[in-house]
Motif scaffolding. Structure first.
Motif, PDB file in Angstrom:
ATOM      1  N   ARG A  86     134.409  -5.424  50.848  1.00  0.00           N
ATOM      2  CA  ARG A  86     135.627  -6.044  50.325  1.00  0.00           C
ATOM      3  C   ARG A  86     136.675  -6.210  51.424  1.00  0.00           C
ATOM      4  NH1 ARG A  86     134.161  -2.829  45.814  1.00  0.00           N
ATOM      5  NH2 ARG A  86     135.535  -1.120  46.452  1.00  0.00           N
ATOM      6  N   ALA A  87     136.755  -5.237  52.329  1.00  0.00           N
ATOM      7  CA  ALA A  87     137.686  -5.370  53.458  1.00  0.00           C
ATOM      8  C   ALA A  87     137.278  -6.536  54.347  1.00  0.00           C
ATOM      9  CB  ALA A  87     137.722  -4.076  54.261  1.00  0.00           C
ATOM     10  N   ALA A  88     135.986  -6.696  54.551  1.00  0.00           N
ATOM     11  CA  ALA A  88     135.493  -7.805  55.378  1.00  0.00           C
ATOM     12  C   ALA A  88     135.858  -9.145  54.755  1.00  0.00           C
ATOM     13  CB  ALA A  88     133.979  -7.691  55.550  1.00  0.00           C
ATOM     14  N   ALA A  89     135.702  -9.254  53.435  1.00  0.00           N
ATOM     15  CA  ALA A  89     136.044 -10.505  52.755  1.00  0.00           C
ATOM     16  C   ALA A  89     137.532 -10.807  52.887  1.00  0.00           C
ATOM     17  CB  ALA A  89     135.644 -10.419  51.287  1.00  0.00           C
ATOM     18  N   ALA A  90     138.381  -9.776  52.755  1.00  0.00           N
ATOM     19  CA  ALA A  90     139.829  -9.972  52.854  1.00  0.00           C
ATOM     20  C   ALA A  90     140.235 -10.383  54.271  1.00  0.00           C
ATOM     21  CB  ALA A  90     140.560  -8.706  52.441  1.00  0.00           C
TER      22      ALA A  90
END
Length: 317
Positions: A21-25
């Motif tokens: 999720r951090a990568a997507a953000a």
């Protein structure tokens, strides 16, 4: 030397609870996020996240570094503002607010600010308290107008967060009933007296608070509708869908077909305040704005239904 980009990645991991999720953000790959965190851990000589099948959590070292990341981000944002001011000679000030508080407190306060500091360039953005307070910590906004019910302040506002809270207004909640309701003429009522009624509410946080408050009174409220607008919720009450729980400052403008009744002790209260970074407390424009908000809150407080009358009041039909 600790890399600022790696601190930014760690903060995103903490916020989103997983590398994916951090990568997507951040618009990175999960592998890149993992590598940034691994390099940060090697440079620190300490583990900053604990990995599991359910995601990642911060270690004590990780929490220290996330707090440092927020401080660094805030300082860089402040430095950018100072650089921008060199080019324009004007101070930029960004204020975040929730809807009802902004509607009743901000216009008058901002008018006082611009009168005192006419060269200030103002920006206003709407947001939920927890989001706005996070933006204060990050330096993305200079002041957040926010609120909380009982319990601690939202968004990790405490003596260790670097965010200072200025209390502005106690905003009691009232029960809103159809004018034809059997309790419409009451001067005050116990929340348990409406335990069997269906509810329509104007805020998700109000719903969560009502459920906690009702649990203490010994009942579980039946929800017929939740909106993001208190006026709409009162309109649904007027239409006969149920009753509502509305903060005092959201009871205007008056609406035909509804009656507002105060709640007996303990009165549910929404606490409204302003959050700023502690290290910016002496900023001239912020100081002026906080004082203006305090004056505006005092003026609004004198006009609240609970101050005007110690009894229920009806909107004209």
């Amino acid at each position: 030397m600790i890399d600022v980009q790696r601190l930014r990645v760690l903060r995103a991991v903490a916020e989103h609870g997983s590398f994916n999720r951090a990568a997507a953000a951040l618009r990175l790959t999960p592998s890149a996020v993992s590598q940034h965190v691994a390099v940060l851990e090697r440079s620190l000589g300490a583990q900053v996240v604990a990995r599991s099948t359910r995601g990642v959590t911060l270690t004590q070292a990780g929490r220290i570094m996330v707090q440092a990341a927020e401080s660094v981000t805030a300082e860089l944002a402040h430095a950018q503002q100072q650089v921008d001011r060199l080019g324009t000679g004007r101070t930029q000030l960004t204020v975040a607010t929730f809807t009802s508080g902004g509607r009743f407190l901000l216009p008058g306060a901002l008018a006082r600010l611009t009168a005192a500091h006419p060269d200030t360039v103002l920006h206003v953005r709407e947001g939920e308290p927890e989001d706005s307070l996070a933006l204060v910590r990050q330096g993305a906004v200079d002041l957040a107008l926010a609120y909380h019910f009982d319990g601690p302040l939202p968004g990790q506002v405490n003596q260790n967060s670097g965010v200072e809270w200025t209390a502005l207004l106690k905003d009691p909640l009232h029960v809103v009933l159809p004018v034809s309701h059997r309790l419409a003429g009451r001067a005050v009522l116990d929340i348990a007296e409406v335990a069997a009624e269906p509810w329509v509410l104007g805020c998700l946080k109000t719903e969560a608070y009502l459920r906690r408050y009702a649990e203490r009174a010994g009942f579980s409220p039946e929800m017929r509708g939740t909106t993001t607008d208190y006026f709409f919720a009162r309109s649904l009450v007027a239409a006969g869908m149920g009753i509502s729980l509305v903060p005092s400052i959201a009871l205007a403008p008056e609406l035909a077909g509804v009656c507002t009744v105060p709640i007996k002790e303990p009165v549910p209260i929404r606490h409204i305040g302003a959050a700023t970074l502690s290290r910016r407390r002496n900023h001239p424009q912020l100081t002026t704005l906080i004082h203006a908000l305090q004056e505006q809150a005092a003026a609004v407080d004198d006009t609240l239904p609970s101050r005007r009358e110690g009894r229920s009041w009806r909107s004209r039909v």
